[in-house]
Structure formats: C-alpha cells, structure tokens
Write a protein that holds these residues in place. Structure first.
Motif, short mmCIF file in Angstrom:
data_model
loop_
_atom_site.label_atom_id
_atom_site.label_comp_id
_atom_site.label_asym_id
_atom_site.label_seq_id
_atom_site.Cartn_x
_atom_site.Cartn_y
_atom_site.Cartn_z
N LEU A 90 -16.23 -82.41 6.65
CA LEU A 90 -15.72 -81.91 5.43
C LEU A 90 -15.52 -80.31 5.43
O LEU A 90 -14.44 -79.95 5.01
N ASN A 91 -16.73 -79.73 5.90
CA ASN A 91 -16.75 -78.29 5.63
C ASN A 91 -15.81 -77.64 6.67
O ASN A 91 -15.16 -76.81 6.27
N LEU A 92 -15.69 -78.20 7.77
CA LEU A 92 -14.78 -77.89 8.75
C LEU A 92 -13.26 -77.70 8.57
O LEU A 92 -12.38 -76.90 8.54
N PHE A 93 -13.10 -78.98 8.02
CA PHE A 93 -11.62 -79.16 7.30
C PHE A 93 -11.35 -78.54 6.08
O PHE A 93 -10.11 -77.80 6.12
N SER A 94 -12.27 -77.97 5.13
CA SER A 94 -11.94 -77.20 4.20
C SER A 94 -11.80 -75.78 4.68
O SER A 94 -10.99 -75.16 4.02
N LYS A 95 -12.68 -75.48 5.51
CA LYS A 95 -12.39 -74.18 6.08
C LYS A 95 -11.18 -73.86 6.75
O LYS A 95 -10.48 -72.92 6.57
N ALA A 96 -10.75 -74.92 7.63
CA ALA A 96 -9.35 -74.76 8.15
C ALA A 96 -8.10 -74.54 7.37
O ALA A 96 -7.45 -73.98 7.42
N ASN A 97 -8.41 -75.45 6.19
CA ASN A 97 -7.52 -75.53 5.23
C ASN A 97 -7.38 -74.16 4.42
O ASN A 97 -6.25 -73.61 4.28
N ARG A 98 -8.30 -73.57 4.30
CA ARG A 98 -8.49 -72.21 3.62
C ARG A 98 -7.97 -71.18 4.42
O ARG A 98 -7.10 -70.22 4.04
N ASP A 99 -8.31 -71.34 5.92
CA ASP A 99 -7.82 -70.37 6.92
C ASP A 99 -6.24 -70.45 7.11
O ASP A 99 -5.40 -69.47 6.91
N LEU A 100 -5.73 -71.81 6.77
CA LEU A 100 -4.28 -72.05 7.23
C LEU A 100 -3.35 -71.41 5.72
O LEU A 100 -2.59 -70.65 5.94
N SER A 101 -4.11 -71.46 4.62
CA SER A 101 -3.71 -70.89 3.38
C SER A 101 -3.54 -69.48 3.44
O SER A 101 -2.36 -69.05 2.96
N ALA A 102 -4.62 -69.03 4.02
CA ALA A 102 -4.63 -67.53 3.89
C ALA A 102 -3.45 -67.04 4.90
O ALA A 102 -2.81 -66.05 4.97
N VAL A 103 -3.21 -67.64 6.10
CA VAL A 103 -2.11 -67.44 7.20
C VAL A 103 -1.01 -67.52 6.46
O VAL A 103 -0.13 -66.68 6.70
N GLN A 104 -0.74 -68.73 5.62
CA GLN A 104 0.60 -68.53 5.14
C GLN A 104 0.78 -67.67 4.09
O GLN A 104 1.94 -67.16 4.05
N ASN A 105 -0.13 -67.24 3.23
CA ASN A 105 0.24 -66.16 2.30
C ASN A 105 0.47 -64.91 2.96
O ASN A 105 1.22 -64.21 2.46
N LYS A 106 -0.14 -64.82 3.89
CA LYS A 106 -0.19 -63.38 4.60
C LYS A 106 1.41 -63.38 5.49
O LYS A 106 1.73 -62.37 5.28
#
Length: 149
Positions: free
Chosen positions: A11-27
């Motif tokens: 769950l932590n890994l998926f949450s981190k991956a989701n945050r990372d992907l959101s950050a990349v999308q925003n960037k």
C-alpha cells in the motif's frame, strides 16, 4: 483492521508511486504550458481529441435519428400531398372544372423537384461509396451529409 506487513508495504509503495506519477504529471503540465501556447499544448490537444472521439458516437446516433425523422417527414408530406391532389382531382372532375395539371401547380412541381434532386444526390453518393447496406435510405442520407462536410 490489522494489515499484514507485506500488504502495508505494498500500500505504501502504491501510494508513493501515485504521488510520484501525480508530481510528474503536474510538472509536465507546467512545462507544456510554458513551452506551448494554450492552443498548441499537446496535452490539451490529446484531451480535446479524446473528447471529440467520445462525442462522435453520440453525434452519429443523433444524425441517424434526425435523418430518420426527415425521411419520415418527407414520406408523410408526400402521402398527404398526393392524397390531397387526388381528392382535388376528384372534386374538379365531379364539378366539371378542368383538372389541374402537374405542370400548372408550382408548389407541387417544386416539392417534387426538391425530392427528386435529393434522391439523385443520395443515390449518386451511394453508388460512389458502394456501401454494403444499400436500401437503407437513412444510411444513404447520413453518408451523403457526413461525406459532404
């Protein structure tokens, strides 16, 4: 509710991956906004294309409904007009008045001309396309309109 350590880690890994992907999308979104003007932003163009593709299906259905209604209106108008002309001819002959000829009735001639021109246009388009479902007048009308636009 207790979780297994492996599930918590996942769950932590998926949450981190989701945050990372959101950050990349925003960037990427911010970079595209800086590099491209609004009307040329590739991300916005892709979003717009997806929206158009989604709407195209419903637009085709609405066109088919409209063309079916148009054909129904044409059929009903022709039926009423021919019926009224038949009654008029009967009335004229019973009263001894000379029958009105088609060539003398401008409205009737105009109506027939418009219908015949439309039928010729639809038929010629249909022959050009050589579509398999010949006989469906609404499909022919839809094809004629869509292809001309």
């Amino acid at each position: 509710m207790e979780h297994n350590q492996a599930v918590d880690g996942l769950l932590n890994l998926f949450s981190k991956a989701n945050r990372d992907l959101s950050a990349v999308q925003n960037k990427l979104h911010k970079e595209f906004q800086q590099v491209y003007p609004d009307h040329a932003n590739p991300m916005k163009l892709v979003e717009r294309l997806k929206k158009i593709e989604e709407e195209m299906s419903s637009l085709k259905d609405e066109c088919r409904e409209l063309l079916a209604a148009k054909q129904d209106l044409i059929d009903k108008a022709r039926t009423v007009l021919v019926g009224n002309r038949t009654l008029l001819h009967k009335l004229q002959s019973s009263t001894g008045v000379p029958l009105t000829k088609d060539a003398d009735d401008d409205a009737y001639e105009s109506f027939n001309q418009v219908i015949n021109e439309w039928a010729v246009q639809v038929k010629s388009r249909k022959e050009e396309e050589a579509a398999p479902d010949s006989g469906d007048i609404n499909q022919m009308l839809f094809s004629a309109i869509v292809q001309s636009n």
